[in-house]
Design a protein around this motif. Structure first.
Motif, PDB file in Angstrom:
ATOM      1  N   TYR A   1      43.454  51.465  37.364  1.00  0.00           N
ATOM      2  CA  TYR A   1      44.152  51.877  38.580  1.00  0.00           C
ATOM      3  C   TYR A   1      45.607  51.406  38.556  1.00  0.00           C
ATOM      4  O   TYR A   1      46.528  52.141  38.920  1.00  0.00           O
ATOM      5  N   ALA A   2      45.813  50.157  38.127  1.00  0.00           N
ATOM      6  CA  ALA A   2      47.171  49.611  38.061  1.00  0.00           C
ATOM      7  C   ALA A   2      48.021  50.371  37.052  1.00  0.00           C
ATOM      8  O   ALA A   2      49.184  50.704  37.323  1.00  0.00           O
ATOM      9  N   MET A   3      47.444  50.667  35.897  1.00  0.00           N
ATOM     10  CA  MET A   3      48.196  51.399  34.878  1.00  0.00           C
ATOM     11  C   MET A   3      48.490  52.830  35.319  1.00  0.00           C
ATOM     12  O   MET A   3      49.529  53.396  34.974  1.00  0.00           O
ATOM     13  N   GLY A   4      47.581  53.406  36.099  1.00  0.00           N
ATOM     14  CA  GLY A   4      47.825  54.737  36.628  1.00  0.00           C
ATOM     15  C   GLY A   4      48.998  54.741  37.591  1.00  0.00           C
ATOM     16  O   GLY A   4      49.778  55.699  37.644  1.00  0.00           O
ATOM     17  N   ASN A   5      49.125  53.641  38.351  1.00  0.00           N
ATOM     18  CA  ASN A   5      50.226  53.538  39.310  1.00  0.00           C
ATOM     19  C   ASN A   5      51.547  53.170  38.641  1.00  0.00           C
ATOM     20  O   ASN A   5      52.591  53.778  38.916  1.00  0.00           O
ATOM     21  N   TYR A   6      51.514  52.195  37.733  1.00  0.00           N
ATOM     22  CA  TYR A   6      52.740  51.708  37.113  1.00  0.00           C
ATOM     23  C   TYR A   6      53.287  52.619  36.014  1.00  0.00           C
ATOM     24  O   TYR A   6      54.492  52.845  35.909  1.00  0.00           O
TER      25      TYR A   6
ATOM     26  N   LYS B   1      46.660  58.757  32.970  1.00  0.00           N
ATOM     27  CA  LYS B   1      45.854  59.795  33.602  1.00  0.00           C
ATOM     28  C   LYS B   1      44.354  59.495  33.575  1.00  0.00           C
ATOM     29  O   LYS B   1      43.557  60.320  34.012  1.00  0.00           O
ATOM     30  N   VAL B   2      43.983  58.323  33.071  1.00  0.00           N
ATOM     31  CA  VAL B   2      42.560  57.997  32.979  1.00  0.00           C
ATOM     32  C   VAL B   2      41.944  57.893  34.364  1.00  0.00           C
ATOM     33  O   VAL B   2      40.935  58.536  34.683  1.00  0.00           O
ATOM     34  N   LEU B   3      42.528  57.075  35.224  1.00  0.00           N
ATOM     35  CA  LEU B   3      42.007  56.869  36.571  1.00  0.00           C
ATOM     36  C   LEU B   3      43.178  56.622  37.510  1.00  0.00           C
ATOM     37  O   LEU B   3      43.844  55.594  37.419  1.00  0.00           O
TER      38      LEU B   3
ATOM     39  N   THR C   1      39.708  57.100  47.004  1.00  0.00           N
ATOM     40  CA  THR C   1      39.833  58.440  46.439  1.00  0.00           C
ATOM     41  C   THR C   1      40.580  58.366  45.116  1.00  0.00           C
ATOM     42  O   THR C   1      41.639  57.734  45.039  1.00  0.00           O
ATOM     43  N   SER C   2      40.002  58.961  44.093  1.00  0.00           N
ATOM     44  CA  SER C   2      40.557  58.854  42.745  1.00  0.00           C
ATOM     45  C   SER C   2      40.532  60.204  42.048  1.00  0.00           C
ATOM     46  O   SER C   2      39.879  61.160  42.489  1.00  0.00           O
ATOM     47  N   LEU C   3      41.230  60.244  40.927  1.00  0.00           N
ATOM     48  CA  LEU C   3      41.208  61.406  40.058  1.00  0.00           C
ATOM     49  C   LEU C   3      40.950  60.904  38.646  1.00  0.00           C
ATOM     50  O   LEU C   3      41.733  60.129  38.096  1.00  0.00           O
ATOM     51  N   LEU C   4      39.829  61.314  38.079  1.00  0.00           N
ATOM     52  CA  LEU C   4      39.430  60.873  36.747  1.00  0.00           C
ATOM     53  C   LEU C   4      39.919  61.876  35.705  1.00  0.00           C
ATOM     54  O   LEU C   4      39.637  63.070  35.808  1.00  0.00           O
ATOM     55  N   PHE C   5      40.670  61.380  34.722  1.00  0.00           N
ATOM     56  CA  PHE C   5      41.229  62.222  33.657  1.00  0.00           C
ATOM     57  C   PHE C   5      42.054  63.386  34.220  1.00  0.00           C
ATOM     58  O   PHE C   5      42.123  64.458  33.631  1.00  0.00           O
ATOM     59  N   ASN C   6      42.652  63.127  35.383  1.00  0.00           N
ATOM     60  CA  ASN C   6      43.538  64.099  36.031  1.00  0.00           C
ATOM     61  C   ASN C   6      42.830  65.403  36.398  1.00  0.00           C
ATOM     62  O   ASN C   6      43.484  66.406  36.673  1.00  0.00           O
ATOM     63  N   LYS C   7      41.481  65.374  36.413  1.00  0.00           N
ATOM     64  CA  LYS C   7      40.737  66.599  36.688  1.00  0.00           C
ATOM     65  C   LYS C   7      39.576  66.411  37.651  1.00  0.00           C
ATOM     66  O   LYS C   7      39.324  67.248  38.512  1.00  0.00           O
ATOM     67  N   ILE C   8      38.827  65.317  37.499  1.00  0.00           N
ATOM     68  CA  ILE C   8      37.592  65.133  38.265  1.00  0.00           C
ATOM     69  C   ILE C   8      37.859  64.282  39.507  1.00  0.00           C
ATOM     70  O   ILE C   8      38.235  63.113  39.398  1.00  0.00           O
TER      71      ILE C   8
ATOM     72  N   ARG D   1      44.442  47.463  46.569  1.00  0.00           N
ATOM     73  CA  ARG D   1      45.879  47.638  46.779  1.00  0.00           C
ATOM     74  C   ARG D   1      46.650  46.387  46.393  1.00  0.00           C
ATOM     75  O   ARG D   1      47.785  46.468  45.924  1.00  0.00           O
ATOM     76  N   GLY D   2      46.022  45.226  46.601  1.00  0.00           N
ATOM     77  CA  GLY D   2      46.683  43.974  46.254  1.00  0.00           C
ATOM     78  C   GLY D   2      46.981  43.870  44.774  1.00  0.00           C
ATOM     79  O   GLY D   2      48.044  43.397  44.369  1.00  0.00           O
ATOM     80  N   VAL D   3      46.026  44.307  43.956  1.00  0.00           N
ATOM     81  CA  VAL D   3      46.213  44.278  42.509  1.00  0.00           C
ATOM     82  C   VAL D   3      47.345  45.209  42.089  1.00  0.00           C
ATOM     83  O   VAL D   3      48.139  44.908  41.189  1.00  0.00           O
ATOM     84  N   ILE D   4      47.442  46.361  42.773  1.00  0.00           N
ATOM     85  CA  ILE D   4      48.438  47.357  42.407  1.00  0.00           C
ATOM     86  C   ILE D   4      49.810  47.046  42.994  1.00  0.00           C
ATOM     87  O   ILE D   4      50.825  47.080  42.301  1.00  0.00           O
ATOM     88  N   PHE D   5      49.840  46.701  44.283  1.00  0.00           N
ATOM     89  CA  PHE D   5      51.117  46.542  44.979  1.00  0.00           C
ATOM     90  C   PHE D   5      51.460  45.102  45.346  1.00  0.00           C
ATOM     91  O   PHE D   5      52.558  44.823  45.833  1.00  0.00           O
ATOM     92  N   GLY D   6      50.519  44.188  45.129  1.00  0.00           N
ATOM     93  CA  GLY D   6      50.763  42.792  45.485  1.00  0.00           C
ATOM     94  C   GLY D   6      50.034  42.419  46.767  1.00  0.00           C
ATOM     95  O   GLY D   6      49.930  43.228  47.692  1.00  0.00           O
ATOM     96  N   PHE D   7      49.527  41.200  46.811  1.00  0.00           N
ATOM     97  CA  PHE D   7      48.775  40.730  47.974  1.00  0.00           C
ATOM     98  C   PHE D   7      49.726  40.243  49.065  1.00  0.00           C
ATOM     99  O   PHE D   7      50.694  39.537  48.808  1.00  0.00           O
ATOM    100  N   GLY D   8      49.425  40.631  50.284  1.00  0.00           N
ATOM    101  CA  GLY D   8      50.194  40.174  51.428  1.00  0.00           C
ATOM    102  C   GLY D   8      49.299  39.388  52.359  1.00  0.00           C
ATOM    103  O   GLY D   8      48.470  38.585  51.934  1.00  0.00           O
ATOM    104  N   MET D   9      49.426  39.679  53.644  1.00  0.00           N
ATOM    105  CA  MET D   9      48.605  38.997  54.640  1.00  0.00           C
ATOM    106  C   MET D   9      47.125  39.296  54.468  1.00  0.00           C
ATOM    107  O   MET D   9      46.267  38.516  54.868  1.00  0.00           O
TER     108      MET D   9
END
Length: 272
Positions: free
Chosen positions: A23-28, A32-34, A40-47, A155-163
């Motif tokens: 998920y983090a690699m998909g965001n950063y 296209k894996v996940l 809600t996700s998209l697997l391999f940009n298709k599923i 979301r914390g892993v992807i964007f950083g942990f807050g409150m």
């Protein structure tokens, strides 16, 4: 204990951390894996893959839901309903790593040996499902998603942990000092949804009473100990819907009395 006593635990951590990494690699980096998150996700940009409970909450608000979201929720429901059972809670959900740590510390600190003065029903999670849907309908927003520790962790892993990190700490302390397996085993409505979805899934743990020496190691580590009611009594499948198929009971059993297998409903029907 031997390394083999941790094989499913290690595999679960690999899956949980691996999913967060994807998920983090998909965001950063746009892998296209996940892509997306656990809602809600998209697997391999298709599923498309969607959380059935999040989808129900959105539908209850009266909002229009895209076809991809509906299809994604059906795919997830079919997978856990036919094969995985409640495996989402122990193999996918990142909060499981927090609650497992609390459970491990309870055993090491001998907190489990202290007389429990607080008791809460394991059915609270089912009431929470109804409450979340009602609040979603009244507020016009997916109520549980706003406070979901799963969403906060993801979301914390992807964007950083807050409150939101404070909520995760609160769950850890609650499980450690207040109620054993309190969050996942009693309160989390998503766990309740997956219990209902996976009630008749094919994958399950089976118990062979002929091999059992009544060491009770399985009951010490099981997050839903009530599903092991057959231990010391009879050979049968763990058929209760709350079983998370985490495999910890299988890991710690040195008697080969517990193992994963595929349930044979036809044979069960013939035996009656």
């Amino acid at each position: 204990m031997k390394l083999s006593n941790y094989k499913y635990l290690i595999l679960r951590r690999f899956v949980q951390i691996g999913l967060l990494f994807l998920y983090a690699m998909g965001n950063y980096y746009g892998w296209k894996v996940l892509q997306g998150n656990l809602s809600t996700s998209l697997l391999f940009n298709k599923i498309p893959l969607s959380d059935p409970f999040a989808t129900l909450q959105i539908l209850s608000t009266g909002a229009v839901v895209g076809v991809n979201v509906i299809v994604g929720a059906i795919i997830i429901s079919l997978f856990y309903g036919i094969i995985g059972g409640r495996a989402f809670c122990s193999w996918v959900c990142p909060v499981n790593m927090i609650t497992d740590l609390a459970a491990w510390l309870r055993r090491k600190l001998l907190i489990d040996k202290i007389e429990r003065k607080i008791w809460i029903s394991r059915n609270i999670r089912y009431y929470m499902i109804v409450l979340a849907l009602i609040v979603s309908a009244l507020s016009g927003m997916a109520a549980f998603e706003v406070i979901s520790p799963i969403t906060i962790f993801n979301r914390g892993v992807i964007f950083g942990f807050g409150m939101g990190a404070g909520f995760l700490v609160a769950i850890f302390l609650f499980d450690l000092f207040v109620v054993k397996n309190g969050w996942c085993g009693h309160i989390c409505p998503l766990g309740g949804v997956h219990s209902l979805i996976g009630k008749y899934a094919l994958l399950s743990v089976t118990h062979n009473s002929n091999n059992c020496t009544l060491c009770m190691k399985c009951k010490e580590v099981c997050p839903e100990v009530q599903v092991l009611g057959m231990i010391g009594k009879r050979s049968e499948d763990v058929s209760q819907k709350e079983c998370t198929n985490c495999g910890r009971c299988v890991d710690v059993c040195d008697d080969d009395a517990l193992n994963f297998h595929i349930r044979d409903f036809l044979k069960k029907g013939e035996d009656k």
